[in-house]
Design a protein around this motif. Structure first.
Motif, mmCIF file in Angstrom:
data_model
loop_
_atom_site.group_PDB
_atom_site.id
_atom_site.type_symbol
_atom_site.label_atom_id
_atom_site.label_comp_id
_atom_site.label_asym_id
_atom_site.label_seq_id
_atom_site.Cartn_x
_atom_site.Cartn_y
_atom_site.Cartn_z
ATOM 1 N N ALA A 18 -4.386 -9.518 -4.713
ATOM 2 C CA ALA A 18 -5.078 -8.130 -4.636
ATOM 3 C C ALA A 18 -4.659 -7.390 -3.560
ATOM 4 N N VAL A 19 -4.647 -8.039 -2.273
ATOM 5 C CA VAL A 19 -4.363 -7.340 -0.917
ATOM 6 C C VAL A 19 -2.724 -7.092 -1.237
ATOM 7 N N ALA A 20 -1.794 -8.192 -1.305
ATOM 8 C CA ALA A 20 -0.596 -7.982 -1.715
ATOM 9 C C ALA A 20 -0.210 -6.766 -2.402
ATOM 10 N N ARG A 21 -1.062 -6.610 -3.729
ATOM 11 C CA ARG A 21 -0.609 -5.392 -4.560
ATOM 12 C C ARG A 21 -0.894 -3.936 -3.788
ATOM 13 N N GLU A 25 2.224 -1.525 -3.169
ATOM 14 C CA GLU A 25 1.947 0.025 -3.659
ATOM 15 C C GLU A 25 2.363 1.115 -2.527
ATOM 16 N N LEU A 26 1.480 0.722 -1.395
ATOM 17 C CA LEU A 26 1.756 1.574 -0.259
ATOM 18 C C LEU A 26 3.246 1.627 0.024
ATOM 19 N N ILE A 40 -3.371 -0.641 5.021
ATOM 20 C CA ILE A 40 -3.321 -1.618 3.788
ATOM 21 C C ILE A 40 -4.658 -2.167 3.822
ATOM 22 N N ALA A 41 -5.069 -2.427 4.919
ATOM 23 C CA ALA A 41 -6.647 -3.022 5.052
ATOM 24 C C ALA A 41 -7.627 -2.095 4.248
ATOM 25 N N LYS A 58 2.799 -7.756 8.309
ATOM 26 C CA LYS A 58 3.227 -7.127 7.071
ATOM 27 C C LYS A 58 4.446 -7.724 6.141
ATOM 28 N N GLU A 59 5.139 -8.133 6.810
ATOM 29 C CA GLU A 59 6.153 -8.925 6.138
ATOM 30 C C GLU A 59 5.597 -10.125 5.231
#
Length: 235
Positions: A18-21, A25-26, A40-41, A58-59
């Motif tokens: 969910a965090v990756a999505r 998206e950002l 992102i957070a 981020k990578e």
């Protein structure tokens, strides 16, 4: 509010995906470099410190599922197998199944990675980890095998898998699990390690057997081409 996470071998934790999505998206909307960890957070509803505990950078969030997938592949290969070559193909299929289960996320990842050179480089490193895992499995389970053959087979499986996965991810054409399995079966046939039963001809008769003799110095490509010509020649 931060949510509890797990890194068990059952699969990539839903929280991490969910965090990756949210991050992807950002990245797709704003660009990778223009997106901050704080953004992102905030989008994922977690704290900055939780983000860094889970991903590091981020990578890393772009490839959040690969750590778990590598663990799953390693566990699959550690089980007893009658056919080590098939086991490698099944491990590759496991990775495809994961991405095929959520093609929207897969396509989003593909677009983000291909827009940023540093992410493409990191993807290559990740792919190499799978290749080394597959190669090590063959060398361990088949100790008499020429090490070069394990390298070649692992590389061929990875190349075949990644080609079809990229076709799927960029929406170029639909790719099913059955098509992936058939393509990997062809890799085993190419290396002469396909252990399935002989297939009958359309009229129900067993196919003729082709026997060919070549000098030991013959190149693999020459042998394969000659055999293919023989198979294509009407009886």
């Amino acid at each position: 509010m931060d949510q509890p996470t797990s890194r068990g071998s059952a699969g990539p934790a839903p929280f991490r995906l969910a965090v990756a999505r949210s991050a992807l998206e950002l990245f797709a909307e704003q660009g990778f470099d223009a997106t901050s960890v704080d953004q992102i957070a905030a989008a994922a509803g977690i704290s900055r410190s939780t983000f860094f505990r889970q991903f590091g950078s981020k990578e890393d969030v772009v490839f959040a599922d690969h750590t778990a997938l590598l663990d799953q592949a390693r566990e699959l290969l550690a089980r007893p197998h009658d056919d080590p070559w098939l086991a490698v193909c099944e491990a590759a299929g496991l990775v495809f199944d994961h991405f095929a289960a959520d093609d929207g996320l897969a396509e989003l990842r593909y677009a983000v990675v291909n827009a940023h050179p540093a992410l493409r480089d990191k993807e290559l490193v990740t792919v190499f980890r799978y290749e080394k895992l597959f190669e090590a499995h063959l060398r361990y389970t088949l100790p008499a095998l020429d090490p070069l053959e394990s390298v070649r087979f692992a590389a061929a499986v990875i190349a075949t898998h990644n080609y079809l996965l990229r076709e799927f991810m960029r929406g170029a054409r639909p790719v099913t699990r059955a098509q992936m399995r058939d393509a990997l079966d062809d890799v085993r046939r190419l290396f002469g390690v396909f252990g399935g039963p002989a297939e009958p001809s359309p009229d129900g008769r067993q196919e003729d057997v082709v026997v060919a003799v070549f000098p030991r110095s013959a190149a693999r490509s020459e042998v394969m081409a000659a055999v293919q010509r023989m198979l294509d020649t009407p009886p």
